[in-house]
Design an enzyme around this catalytic site. Structure first.
Site, PDB file in Angstrom:
ATOM      1  N   VAL A 264       0.857  -1.187   0.000  1.00 27.72           N
ATOM      2  CA  VAL A 264       0.000   0.000   0.000  1.00 27.72           C
ATOM      3  C   VAL A 264       0.891   1.235   0.000  1.00 27.72           C
ATOM      4  CG1 VAL A 264      -1.784   1.293   1.227  1.00 27.72           C
ATOM      5  CG2 VAL A 264      -1.809  -1.217   1.258  1.00 27.72           C
ATOM      6  N   CYS A 265       0.795   2.033  -1.049  1.00 25.72           N
ATOM      7  CA  CYS A 265       1.599   3.254  -1.157  1.00 25.72           C
ATOM      8  C   CYS A 265       0.771   4.441  -0.686  1.00 25.72           C
ATOM      9  CB  CYS A 265       2.053   3.464  -2.599  1.00 25.72           C
ATOM     10  SG  CYS A 265       3.379   2.354  -3.097  1.00 25.72           S
ATOM     11  N   LEU A 266       1.197   5.030   0.414  1.00 22.90           N
ATOM     12  CA  LEU A 266       0.472   6.146   1.001  1.00 22.90           C
ATOM     13  C   LEU A 266       1.456   6.991   1.799  1.00 22.90           C
ATOM     14  CD1 LEU A 266      -2.568   7.062   1.159  1.00 22.90           C
ATOM     15  CD2 LEU A 266      -2.624   5.976   3.405  1.00 22.90           C
TER      16      LEU A 266
END
Length: 373
Positions: free
Chosen positions: A153-155
């Site tokens: 998850v890229c955040l």
């Protein structure tokens, strides 16, 4: 030092049976405590048998977690229990308080509508100095530029993506609730194509919008595939929730499939009343690729919902794809015909058996004369 952790007590509701008896049944609360964490992605990441850190940053002994971290996790539990939005559900584990699982329901007005998106989360041993670890249960499908097929998850809030300082994890203010709400609002949004850096920055709005629409079509297709995976292998502690959700939403999802395939609404904008939430009443262009892919998936989706016990009404009588072949181009017809072979043909056969439909017998091949005598 042993800690006594205040665990929420699961509640029950009373229902009256047909013979007048009072029966208690479990309520699926938005927040609850469970014991089985056996299929959690981070189950072994903080296990005492692993001394080295994992690639995700875990690996420290959970037994050595400090009382301060335990207290902070309990604070997170209270925040989640009180402030979760209606479309997010969370389960925490009484024996592994460093683990939790959340599901986000895709909201209307996005290509994720009515879908379920599960995330496994782990608190690192030095929490909140580091942000939580978050893994998306993708089933190998990439439904968003920020959600990888391997579960990454890229955040910015998780420090897994570059961003301004104000967008990064702040150990004094950031919470798991903020992470979940950010994923719902910023990741699972109306036009996920633009989540990819560089998309839409150059002149030519029409070109970018066309690409965005095509991306949303693929997102919806992959979301429907995710629904089937979830029905077959629901995450632990959410089995009843998954089954109940798709029994309730099956008709709306199938109606949306029909509307999108036939160009009655742009993907993501279908409403249950048959209208288009984008405000446009004209027919929209739909790619041949999307028609072909959904034409293959639709009968499998219908069969999956039926096996799950959904009450589908007129949908239960359908045995063919919801595509008007006569309105499709020759290229699209070829795609659909190709998709009908092999696995799709097997699905049609199963669907017909479930519905009690008999295979038509062609004249001249069954010993019956052409004139009927």
């Amino acid at each position: 030092m042993a800690l006594s952790l205040p665990l929420p007590v699961p509640q029950q509701q009373q229902t009256t049976t047909t013979n007048g008896e009072i029966q208690e049944t479990d309520i699926f609360h938005q927040f609850d405590v469970v014991s089985d964490s056996s299929d959690h992605h981070y189950l072994d990441s903080n296990d005492s048998s692993r001394s080295k850190k994992t690639k995700d940053g875990g690996g420290d002994s959970f037994k050595n977690i400090s009382s301060g971290v335990c207290k902070k996790i309990m604070q997170e539990w209270k925040i989640l229990e009180k402030h979760l939005p209606d479309s997010i559900y969370v389960r925490v584990h009484e024996n592994r308080i460093d683990l939790l699982r959340a599901v986000i329901i895709g909201v209307a007005g996005t290509p994720y509508h009515d879908g379920l998106y599960f995330f496994d989360i782990a608190f690192p041993p030095d929490y909140p100095a580091r942000p939580p670890l978050v893994y998306y249960r993708s089933f190998g499908l990439r439904i968003n530029p920020n959600l990888y097929a391997n579960g990454r998850v890229c955040l910015s809030l998780l420090n897994t993506w570059p961003g301004r300082k104000s967008e990064k994890w702040d150990s004094s203010e950031s919470t798991v609730l903020q992470v979940l709400v950010s994923i719902q609002a910023l990741v699972l949004n109306e036009k996920p194509y633009y989540n990819e850096p560089g998309n839409g920055v150059l002149p030519g709005r029409a070109i970018w919008e066309k690409k965005s629409n095509a991306y949303s079509e693929n997102v919806f297709f992959l979301s429907c595939k995710t629904m089937l995976f979830l029905l077959r292998r629901p995450p632990k502690n959410f089995e009843g929730f998954v089954a109940g959700h798709f029994r309730e939403k099956a008709s709306a999802i199938l109606s949306a499939c029909n509307a999108y395939i036939n160009g009655q609404a742009r993907v993501g904008y279908y409403r249950n009343d048959g209208s288009c939430s984008s405000g446009s009443s004209s027919t929209v262009d739909v790619s041949d690729k999307f028609k072909g892919l959904m034409g293959q998936l639709y009968p499998e989706l219908l069969l999956g919902f039926m096996r799950n016990g959904a009450s589908l009404g007129d949908f239960g009588e359908q045995s063919a794809m919801p595509i008007e072949i006569k309105t499709m181009s020759l290229k699209a017809k070829t795609v659909v015909q190709r998709k009908q072979s092999g696995f799709a043909r097997t699905v049609f056969g199963k669907l017909k058996r479930v519905l009690g439909l008999k295979k038509k017998i062609k004249s001249g091949k069954s010993g019956v004369k052409k004139n009927g005598f």
